[in-house]
Every structure is written in structure tokens, then in C-alpha cells.
Design a protein around this motif. Sequence first.
Motif, short mmCIF file in Angstrom:
data_model
loop_
_atom_site.label_atom_id
_atom_site.label_comp_id
_atom_site.label_asym_id
_atom_site.label_seq_id
_atom_site.Cartn_x
_atom_site.Cartn_y
_atom_site.Cartn_z
N PRO A 1 4.66 0.91 -1.58
CA PRO A 1 5.07 0.40 -2.90
C PRO A 1 6.13 -0.69 -2.81
CG PRO A 1 4.89 2.78 -2.96
CD PRO A 1 4.77 2.38 -1.52
N GLY A 2 7.08 -0.53 -1.91
CA GLY A 2 8.11 -1.54 -1.75
C GLY A 2 7.55 -2.85 -1.23
N TYR A 3 6.68 -2.76 -0.25
CA TYR A 3 6.08 -3.97 0.31
C TYR A 3 5.30 -4.73 -0.77
CZ TYR A 3 3.09 -6.96 3.16
OH TYR A 3 2.43 -8.04 3.69
N GLU A 4 4.52 -4.00 -1.55
CA GLU A 4 3.73 -4.64 -2.60
C GLU A 4 4.63 -5.23 -3.69
OE1 GLU A 4 1.13 -1.56 -3.88
OE2 GLU A 4 -0.15 -1.67 -2.09
N THR A 5 5.71 -4.52 -4.02
CA THR A 5 6.64 -5.01 -5.03
C THR A 5 7.31 -6.30 -4.57
OG1 THR A 5 7.06 -2.79 -5.89
CG2 THR A 5 8.73 -4.46 -6.34
N ILE A 6 7.75 -6.32 -3.32
CA ILE A 6 8.39 -7.52 -2.78
C ILE A 6 7.43 -8.70 -2.80
CG2 ILE A 6 9.33 -8.56 -0.67
CD1 ILE A 6 10.38 -5.65 -0.03
N ARG A 7 6.20 -8.48 -2.38
CA ARG A 7 5.21 -9.57 -2.36
C ARG A 7 5.02 -10.14 -3.77
NH1 ARG A 7 5.20 -12.42 0.91
NH2 ARG A 7 7.20 -11.48 1.32
N ARG A 8 4.94 -9.25 -4.76
CA ARG A 8 4.73 -9.73 -6.13
C ARG A 8 5.94 -10.50 -6.63
NH1 ARG A 8 2.04 -4.62 -6.77
NH2 ARG A 8 3.96 -3.67 -7.58
N ILE A 9 7.15 -9.99 -6.35
CA ILE A 9 8.36 -10.67 -6.82
C ILE A 9 8.48 -12.05 -6.18
CG2 ILE A 9 10.89 -10.63 -6.73
CD1 ILE A 9 10.70 -7.56 -6.99
N VAL A 10 8.27 -12.13 -4.88
CA VAL A 10 8.38 -13.41 -4.18
C VAL A 10 7.36 -14.41 -4.70
CG1 VAL A 10 8.10 -14.52 -1.93
CG2 VAL A 10 9.38 -12.38 -2.10
N THR A 11 6.17 -13.93 -5.01
CA THR A 11 5.11 -14.81 -5.52
C THR A 11 5.40 -15.26 -6.94
OG1 THR A 11 3.46 -13.73 -4.12
CG2 THR A 11 2.65 -14.99 -6.00
N GLU A 12 5.85 -14.33 -7.77
CA GLU A 12 6.07 -14.63 -9.19
C GLU A 12 7.31 -15.48 -9.43
OE1 GLU A 12 4.26 -10.24 -10.41
OE2 GLU A 12 6.35 -10.75 -10.85
N ASP A 13 8.38 -15.20 -8.68
CA ASP A 13 9.65 -15.88 -8.92
C ASP A 13 10.45 -15.99 -7.63
OD1 ASP A 13 11.96 -16.98 -9.89
OD2 ASP A 13 12.59 -15.23 -11.05
N PRO A 14 10.20 -17.02 -6.83
CA PRO A 14 10.93 -17.17 -5.56
C PRO A 14 12.44 -17.20 -5.73
CG PRO A 14 9.05 -18.66 -5.65
CD PRO A 14 9.19 -18.07 -7.02
N SER A 15 12.92 -17.61 -6.90
CA SER A 15 14.37 -17.67 -7.11
C SER A 15 15.00 -16.29 -7.18
CB SER A 15 14.69 -18.44 -8.39
OG SER A 15 14.24 -17.73 -9.54
N ALA A 16 14.18 -15.25 -7.32
CA ALA A 16 14.70 -13.88 -7.43
C ALA A 16 15.00 -13.26 -6.08
CB ALA A 16 13.71 -13.00 -8.19
N THR A 17 14.64 -13.95 -4.99
CA THR A 17 14.77 -13.33 -3.67
C THR A 17 16.22 -13.03 -3.29
OG1 THR A 17 14.71 -15.52 -2.64
CG2 THR A 17 12.63 -14.32 -2.81
#
Length: 238
Positions: A35-51
Motif C-alpha cells: 500500500p505504501g509503495y502504491e501510494t507513493i507512486r500515485r503521489i509522485v505522479t499526481e503532484d511531484p511538488s508534494a515529494t
Amino acid sequence: MAAAWDRTLAVAPGDANTRMARALLDLESGADMQPGYETIRRIVTEDPSATDGIAEKWLYFALCRRDAAEMASALASLPPEGIIPWNIRIPRSFFAGLAARVRNDATSAETAFNAARVEMEEIVRQQPDYAQALCVLGMSNAALGRKQDALSQSRRAVELLPVTKDALAGAAVLTNLAITYAWVGEKDLAIKQLEEVVRIPAPISYGQLRLHPFWDSLRDDPRFEKLIGESKKPIALK
């Protein structure tokens, strides 16, 4: 707790930190990294500034996954001063050393841990009784094979900041002493310290013990396996 986070997510489904916190719960309670891996992938894809905002948890997941590319990306998003889990600042260089150790890159690990040591030494020079810096200095020296320095510094940190004085940071200092013991080859002392830590509110969990490289040197010890099981039990609050 999962239900509470799910309700929070229903209110703010796009909040990156809430999404990461929910995924972290799956890792901590069940050693489930997906779940964490998938969440990170989605966040990075949706909003790179959130990293930058999720870098600490991102690195935690990456270390548990032993994913070199993810570790590098998460480290790049950390500020040089590092992170402050449980009121103890750990510089980015320390985690760079840990990531290099996971990659079996001994040269890079030594360079990074030495940078962390130098940074913490300067803080301790200015504030000799600053337990938070002492315990990180102790772990850095443990990683560098400076056993006696590591033990004296980590033990001194516990003396200066017991849990009776600061329940939050004190528990973290105790946990870091266990890491120091493990890294300098004192398995019996590491196990004994962990037996204490798993029974109090502390920055330790079933998922961390099961997956995190902090504890790799103890994995062949059946007593450690028993502690992993005990870490799933609820903590009796006094």
C-alpha cells in the motif's frame, strides 16, 4: 486506528501526508509494504511538488523495501538537516550511510556516516549534555566500527534523557541504544534493550522489526524473532 484514518481520508482524499500515514499503518502493523509503495507512486505522479512533504515516510518505506532507486529519490527530497522523528534530529548524511549500507556500498556508507559523525560531534562539543545529539553520534560511531565511543555516547544519552524525564524522546534514545548495541555486535545487550522498548510507547513496531535494516544483524537470533511477535501485542499503559 485504521478506521479512523479511513474516515480522515474520506474527508481529505487528496492530502499526501494523510495518505502516507494510512499506508504507514499497514506497514507498521502488518509489515505490508505494497500500500505504501502504491501510494507513493500515485503521489509522485499526481503532484511531484508534494515529494518534499512525504520524504521522511518515503525513505522509511524505501529502506524497508531495500529499493535502491526509491532510497535515492527519497534522500534527494530530504533537507540536509535531515528529519526529526520523536524529537531527535537525524541528519540526511546518516540516512545516506544507511542506504549505502543496504546497497552493500561500504565506501559510500563510511563517507556518509563519517559526515554524520562530524556534524553531531560539533553539536556535542557545543552542548556536551545534549542527549539527542549524543545518541545519533553514538549510532554514527557504531556504523563506523568505533565501538567504545559508540557505547559510551549512547549510554550517556540514556542517562541524560530517561523516559521519566521525556517519554517521547527518552523512548527514542532507548531505541537508538538498542540499534547501537546491535551494530557493534553486542547482540545480548541489544535483545535485552529491545525487550524493554517493545513494552513501552516507542518508535518501534512489528513492521519495523520485521523489515527495517536497523535490525539486520539480529535476524539470525531466535530471541529477536520472539520479540517481533511480542511487538504485535498492545502496550499496557500505566
